[in-house]
Design a protein around this motif. Sequence first.
Motif, PDB file in Angstrom:
ATOM      1  N   MET A  24      -4.559  -9.184 -36.365  1.00 53.53           N
ATOM      2  CA  MET A  24      -5.812  -8.483 -36.149  1.00 53.53           C
ATOM      3  C   MET A  24      -6.885  -9.164 -37.006  1.00 53.53           C
ATOM      4  O   MET A  24      -6.691  -9.439 -38.176  1.00 53.53           O
ATOM      5  N   LYS A  37      -7.681  -7.641 -31.678  1.00 56.31           N
ATOM      6  CA  LYS A  37      -6.213  -7.572 -31.885  1.00 56.31           C
ATOM      7  C   LYS A  37      -5.612  -8.953 -31.834  1.00 56.31           C
ATOM      8  O   LYS A  37      -6.043  -9.851 -31.265  1.00 56.31           O
ATOM      9  N   GLU A  71     -10.304  -5.040 -25.296  1.00 56.67           N
ATOM     10  CA  GLU A  71      -9.305  -5.125 -26.359  1.00 56.67           C
ATOM     11  C   GLU A  71      -9.948  -5.106 -27.743  1.00 56.67           C
ATOM     12  O   GLU A  71      -9.269  -4.941 -28.736  1.00 56.67           O
TER      13      GLU A  71
END
Length: 179
Positions: free
Chosen positions: A1, A179, A158
């Motif tokens: 991340m 992510k 996302e």
Amino acid sequence: MSQRVLLEPKEVAITLQRLACQLSENHNDFSNTVLVGIQPRGIYLLNRLSLILEKDHGINNLQTGQLDITFFRDDFRRGEKPLEANKTKIDFVVEDKRVVFIDDVLYTGRSIRAALTAIQSFGRPKTIELLTFIDRRFSRHLPIQPDYNGRKVDAINEERVRVDWSENEGEDIVYLISK
């Protein structure tokens, strides 16, 4: 991340000042306007804007409220964990008032749709406007657009936008989290 800074503390302060100026220009003395923060994260933005309006723009008797939309959301029964409601604090009638909803991030528009339903419990507003700090403009599920926005952000689904406030997280900063 990974996370990337979208707004530094100085940019957050400048954006707050600009939003307060825009509100002041459109609502003059706020005699027929109420500001309603959408729980939970819109409350921090509401408090900051209220402080600027009172201190820098000389707005007295500003009516503010907090609106919990938990059980008005169209997805509230879809999760497996029990929901925890926040506090609604609106101690005024919104009948024939100009209501300004305040929230930190506009994403799909579903929270605002829920707020539109929830506010009806307090009367029928004359008008409703929307102020958001961050507008994720390419992610709407509903045709909802802000009247005032701090910054437009192009983020894919996302990615997530996180607004940190000094009162809660210790620093005013906005991140784009991937992510």
